[in-house]
Design an enzyme around this catalytic site. Sequence first.
Site, PDB file in Angstrom:
ATOM      1  N   GLU A  25      65.076 -58.782 -29.234  1.00 35.30           N
ATOM      2  CA  GLU A  25      64.129 -59.792 -28.934  1.00 35.30           C
ATOM      3  C   GLU A  25      64.505 -60.952 -30.241  1.00 35.30           C
ATOM      4  O   GLU A  25      63.876 -61.985 -30.061  1.00 35.30           O
ATOM      5  CB  GLU A  25      62.694 -59.130 -29.225  1.00 35.30           C
ATOM      6  CG  GLU A  25      61.883 -58.675 -30.695  1.00 35.30           C
ATOM      7  CD  GLU A  25      62.571 -57.364 -30.998  1.00 35.30           C
ATOM      8  OE1 GLU A  25      63.329 -56.567 -30.258  1.00 35.30           O
ATOM      9  OE2 GLU A  25      61.696 -56.684 -31.672  1.00 35.30           O
ATOM     10  N   HIS A  46      66.808 -54.480 -32.252  1.00 35.71           N
ATOM     11  CA  HIS A  46      65.739 -55.413 -31.701  1.00 35.71           C
ATOM     12  C   HIS A  46      66.511 -56.598 -31.123  1.00 35.71           C
ATOM     13  O   HIS A  46      66.505 -57.604 -31.675  1.00 35.71           O
ATOM     14  CB  HIS A  46      65.101 -55.912 -32.772  1.00 35.71           C
ATOM     15  CG  HIS A  46      64.451 -54.691 -33.507  1.00 35.71           C
ATOM     16  ND1 HIS A  46      63.039 -54.736 -33.122  1.00 35.71           N
ATOM     17  CD2 HIS A  46      64.639 -53.820 -34.339  1.00 35.71           C
ATOM     18  CE1 HIS A  46      62.320 -53.506 -33.637  1.00 35.71           C
ATOM     19  NE2 HIS A  46      63.219 -53.031 -34.580  1.00 35.71           N
ATOM     20  N   CYS A  70      64.071 -49.852 -30.110  1.00 36.60           N
ATOM     21  CA  CYS A  70      63.652 -49.298 -31.355  1.00 36.60           C
ATOM     22  C   CYS A  70      62.779 -48.061 -31.233  1.00 36.60           C
ATOM     23  O   CYS A  70      63.332 -47.081 -30.595  1.00 36.60           O
ATOM     24  CB  CYS A  70      63.037 -50.261 -32.522  1.00 36.60           C
ATOM     25  SG  CYS A  70      63.549 -49.859 -34.157  1.00 36.60           S
TER      26      CYS A  70
HETATM   27  N1  GLN Z   1      59.937 -45.934 -36.872  1.00 39.76           N
HETATM   28  C1  GLN Z   1      61.176 -46.020 -36.353  1.00 39.76           C
HETATM   29  C2  GLN Z   1      62.223 -45.803 -37.197  1.00 39.76           C
HETATM   30  O1  GLN Z   1      62.118 -45.908 -38.594  1.00 39.76           O
HETATM   31  C3  GLN Z   1      61.447 -47.071 -35.485  1.00 39.76           C
HETATM   32  C4  GLN Z   1      61.385 -48.492 -36.148  1.00 39.76           C
HETATM   33  C5  GLN Z   1      61.195 -49.644 -35.354  1.00 39.76           C
HETATM   34  O2  GLN Z   1      60.664 -49.474 -34.375  1.00 39.76           O
HETATM   35  N2  GLN Z   1      61.359 -50.589 -35.944  1.00 39.76           N
HETATM   36  O3  GLN Z   1      63.354 -45.557 -36.956  1.00 39.76           O
END
Ligand code: GLN
Length: 544
Positions: free
Chosen positions: A508, A506, A381
């Site tokens: 994970e 994600h 992410c």
């Molecule tokens: N801040 C980034 C976004 O909003 C990544 C979000 C995250 O890592 N969950 O796209």
Amino acid sequence: MKVLVVTGGVISGLGKGITTSSLGRLLKARGIAVTILKIDPYLNVDAGTMNPYQHGEVFVLDDGTEADLDLGNYERFLNQSLSGIHNLTTGKIYRSVIEKERRGDYLGNTVQIIPHVTGEIKRTIREVAETAGAEVILVEVGGTVGDIESMPFLEALRELSYELGEGNMGFVHTTLVPVVGPVGEAKTKPTQHSVRELRAIGIRPNLIVARGPAPLTADIKTKISLFCDVPPEAVISVPDQSLIYEVPLVLEAQGVGPLLARVLRLTERPPDYTAWKELLATHRSARRPVEVAIVGKYTELRDAYLSHSEAFHHVQGHLGVEVRLQWYDSEDIPKSPALLARLGGSDAILVPGGFGARGVEGKVRAIETARTKGIPFLGVCYGFQMAAIEFARHELGLASATTSEIEPTAAEPVVCLLEGQRTVADLGGTMRLGAQRVVLTKGSKVAEVYQKTEIWERHRHRYEINPNYLDRFAARGLAATGTAVDGRVEVLEVRDHPFFVGVQYHPEFLSRPEAPHPLYLALVRAAVARKEVASPVAAAPALA
Ligand code: GLN
């Protein structure tokens, strides 16, 4: 419908979530269909708007619900995916009661905590059990007995137990038995007080799970039994474990299976832990350590990255490779060349998700280290977005490359706001959330890792890779090898690198003890391979 409630006393953070998950596993090991519901007595509608320092990581479900991290524990222990109705908050309950009141559903009545709020709670519990088709629903009540916030929930559960009648509902109370003083004496008074508190509400626990640093002695169990009105065999000792997945077996060893069968009037069947025990044994006997660096900004609170640490435990339980996690605070990296040098000695580097400006420069430095030194890297992410920024800065020569999350009017917005986010005013539940289909490029590293070209992964982001930079990335060796149905970039990988993969989603959240995530397996395999090239171990057995 059978209901097993887990409450907590004395203090929070006792491992109530692990206890609940383990009880669920214990029933599931007997072939009983189970599901779990978490009650969070806070007024937030969901966990999405909370800082990870408050309650740890925000766990995202398939349907996009931003949930309490215990939902992650439930999914991992049960190897079952859950949905948003499995995380109940005061915010959700009140919202729905107030909506009903405005609609006129209670016309003529004064809307009150009892019976309307408690009624809504009971209705939800029944609905969750029915939708899940579960024989037993476990209900974990967040917080500590005695908190004002949890009162309506405990009252609703008391009423439900009356409605369901004998043998259909059980209560497990988790408490702390601290060991204090120079002689290390186990103290039962806090447990006595919290059970008294519970009984004052009208709930009598069937089982007491005593947490603490050491196993309870028989006389302490007898003492708790006497003061708390439970049989001595129903006082269960769960001392701290080095691996949480041991807990179901700790409960099993004290006869919790037959006990629950008696309380809930279930037919007692022999449990099957074959696969579970195998992974515990592999985890325990793991050798050939690899050092995996996690570079984030919430590193003081490990719960903020819980699903990542668990994913590595799953890999260890599967590969028999000891994964040693090293935590790096990304804010410290730019300040300390020594720290960066130490990071450069890691066998693999993972940069997890995050938000905002703090700690971003350190993440970029960490990624540069991984990329230029050929250290296996996984960016998740925000870590993925940072990998694009790092590449733009150092390979495309765009020194001002950044994300518009930090600089809304950036000259080089390599990462920019998602289409459709510009008009979003509310911050709660409005990111791109939940399971989305991702198509992987044939012949790419990720397609090889997953062994397929179509996957579903969970998302939580507001920003994305700016497609205007993709051609320049590709020309320098950073390929977009995964895309969403609408063409949005989901995966970036460096072609000329042992393992350098960034993912917008994600992974994970989908790793399970019985099904470790392919990306974590691949990262650790790459770390082992690199290490063994550097210093070959004589006749090292091939990895599973
Ligand atoms: N801040 C980034 C976004 O909003 C990544 C979000 C995250 O890592 N969950 O796209």
